[in-house]
Enzyme design. Structure first.
Site, PDB file in Angstrom:
ATOM      1  N   LYS A  39      47.414  34.109  67.526  1.00  0.00           N
ATOM      2  CA  LYS A  39      48.267  33.003  68.302  1.00  0.00           C
ATOM      3  C   LYS A  39      49.393  32.531  67.230  1.00  0.00           C
ATOM      4  CE  LYS A  39      45.464  29.049  66.646  1.00  0.00           C
ATOM      5  NZ  LYS A  39      44.303  28.141  67.267  1.00  0.00           N
ATOM      6  N   TYR A 269      72.607  15.319  50.631  1.00  0.00           N
ATOM      7  CA  TYR A 269      72.792  14.207  51.792  1.00  0.00           C
ATOM      8  C   TYR A 269      72.121  12.860  50.963  1.00  0.00           C
ATOM      9  CZ  TYR A 269      74.388  17.029  55.512  1.00  0.00           C
ATOM     10  OH  TYR A 269      74.865  17.759  56.491  1.00  0.00           O
ATOM     11  N   MET A 317      69.804  21.389  56.935  1.00  0.00           N
ATOM     12  CA  MET A 317      69.305  22.383  57.736  1.00  0.00           C
ATOM     13  C   MET A 317      69.589  23.714  57.523  1.00  0.00           C
ATOM     14  SD  MET A 317      70.864  22.879  61.777  1.00  0.00           S
ATOM     15  CE  MET A 317      70.986  21.046  61.931  1.00  0.00           C
TER      16      MET A 317
HETATM   17  C1  LIG Z   1      43.345  28.538  66.260  1.00  0.00           C
HETATM   18  C2  LIG Z   1      41.802  28.675  66.854  1.00  0.00           C
HETATM   19  C3  LIG Z   1      40.924  29.419  66.128  1.00  0.00           C
HETATM   20  C4  LIG Z   1      41.446  29.932  64.651  1.00  0.00           C
HETATM   21  O1  LIG Z   1      41.189  28.886  63.628  1.00  0.00           O
HETATM   22  P1  LIG Z   1      41.306  29.102  62.177  1.00  0.00           P
HETATM   23  O2  LIG Z   1      41.105  27.716  61.670  1.00  0.00           O
HETATM   24  O3  LIG Z   1      42.858  29.319  62.024  1.00  0.00           O
HETATM   25  O4  LIG Z   1      40.567  30.026  61.912  1.00  0.00           O
HETATM   26  C5  LIG Z   1      39.641  29.748  66.638  1.00  0.00           C
HETATM   27  N1  LIG Z   1      39.355  29.117  67.723  1.00  0.00           N
HETATM   28  C6  LIG Z   1      40.031  28.178  68.765  1.00  0.00           C
HETATM   29  C7  LIG Z   1      39.600  27.832  69.934  1.00  0.00           C
HETATM   30  C8  LIG Z   1      41.416  27.884  67.916  1.00  0.00           C
HETATM   31  O5  LIG Z   1      42.437  27.283  68.783  1.00  0.00           O
END
Ligand SMILES: *Cc1c(COP(=O)(O)O)cnc(C)c1O
Length: 376
Positions: A39, A269, A317
């Site tokens: 993800k 800045y 930035m």
């Molecule tokens: C993000 C996530 C994981 C992975 O988590 P890590 O700590 O990066 O291994 C696993 N299960 C769910 C439901 C998640 O949202």
């Protein structure tokens, strides 16, 4: 590697991603499937490339947060099973079906809807059922009998997995993980009694895998962080980590200008930094728009010519100034390392996160779109 003509880029090691995946597989053993979590663009390592590498290494499942992330993987040629962990809304249903993505179902009404969808299409659409065992985020929070009833009623859809997620896996003093495990096993037991036997049972992200909490593995685990080379430290007397993984990313930016500042000069800045001595300063082609956390202003470091060089003043930035008085010779065009290693000196997301007062996940995920990616 071909000469890199970018101002700011990351180098991602395919071999290290593969090695981290193998290390996790080895730790859990042959009876447990590993479903790498890719993800958020594989925590910015690039979900398509990471997905391809992991598929090549034998991963049969990948997990993402949403349908759009699943579609990106499919369009990139990934053919593994893909689990959508972060729920879906009605407008995402067509893509879910068209791209053969497997959703987690998070409520009984949603399960009933999914059943109607499957019935209308005449296809046994697969799903994993997510149980809220105490984290109070997604997942269904109903008593085991009601969940069983919901699954039996949704007969046009096909239950393929049963899952939950832990809230306090990194704290071995907290009783929450054991409580969640108990709540999960109650659901599992109710399923068994009702003759429902999901093919996959999964509960654990990286930490319970890395610290060998076997009773929480089920027959599949969902590591994200560990795949990218990180095992977070835990509190409260955990056993030693059982996986050996290493970061797979080096993040770099080039020096745009080098200049000599007199003692007393104010930098950036707000004049946040005042040079106490004559200072050789370099201006880098990276800023907070690229994901260099603003809270590293006047605090963080980068690696320049194999040495740690302090960030001077406020991060802008698009630009960041560093003190290279101790790191010369350096010239415009030379790269410095923002995250990664040069020789013996390294800076990983956990160290950077401590300085910035955040978590390593947000350092990785915060690396911006403008940062180019190179694979090797
Ligand atoms: C993000 C996530 C994981 C992975 O988590 P890590 O700590 O990066 O291994 C696993 N299960 C769910 C439901 C998640 O949202």
């Amino acid at each position: 590697m071909v000469p890199i003509t970018y101002r700011c880029w990351m180098e991602v090691s395919r071999a290290q991603l593969a090695a981290n995946y193998s290390a996790v597989c080895k730790a859990v053993g042959a009876g447990v499937d590993v479903m790498p979590v890719v993800k958020a663009d594989a925590y910015r390592h690039g979900s398509v490339e990471a997905g391809r590498v992991l598929q090549q290494q034998g991963a049969r499942w990948l997990a993402v947060s949403n349908v759009e992330e699943g579609v990106v993987l499919r369009q990139g040629g990934v053919t593994t099973n893909i689990l959508i962990m972060g729920d879906f809304l009605p407008f995402e249903r067509p893509a879910l079906i068209d791209y053969d993505l497997t959703p987690c179902i998070h409520s009984l009404p949603q399960l009933a809807d999914y059943h109607r969808m499957a019935a209308a299409m005449g296809r046994p659409l697969r799903y994993h059922l997510a149980v809220d065992t105490g984290m109070s985020r997604l997942g269904m929070r109903a008593d085991p009998a009601a969940i069983v009833e919901g699954v039996l009623a949704a007969k046009a859809a096909r239950l393929e997995g049963l899952m939950t997620h832990f809230a306090s896996a990194s704290n071995y003093q907290s009783p929450q993980t054991a409580e969640q495990l108990r709540a999960f096993l109650a659901v599992r037991e109710a399923f068994t009694v009702a003759g429902i036997d999901p093919k996959y049972v999964h509960l654990s992200a990286s930490i319970p895998v890395a610290y060998g909490r076997r009773e929480a593995w089920g027959n599949m685990v969902r590591p994200g962080h560990a795949i990218y080379g990180y095992v977070s430290p835990v509190r409260g007397g955990a056993p030693p980590a059982v996986v050996d993984v290493k970061p797979a990313m080096n993040w770099k930016a080039r020096i745009l200008e080098v200049k000599d500042l007199p003692a007393g000069a104010l930098v950036g800045y707000g004049g946040m930094h005042r040079c106490e001595r004559p200072t050789k300063m370099a201006v880098l082609a990276v800023g907070y728009a690229d994901g260099l956390h603003h809270r590293l202003s006047n605090k963080g470091k980068v690696i320049a010519n194999g040495r740690l060089a302090p960030i001077l003043g406020a991060i802008s930035m698009d630009l960041t100034s560093i003190d290279i008085t101790e790191c010369t010779p350096l010239a415009p065009g030379d790269p410095v390392t923002l995250l990664g290693a040069e020789g013996d000196v390294s800076l990983d997301a956990q160290q950077i996160a401590r300085t910035a007062g955040t978590i390593s996940y947000s350092i990785l995920c915060g690396i911006g779109q403008r940062v180019k990616r190179v694979y090797y």
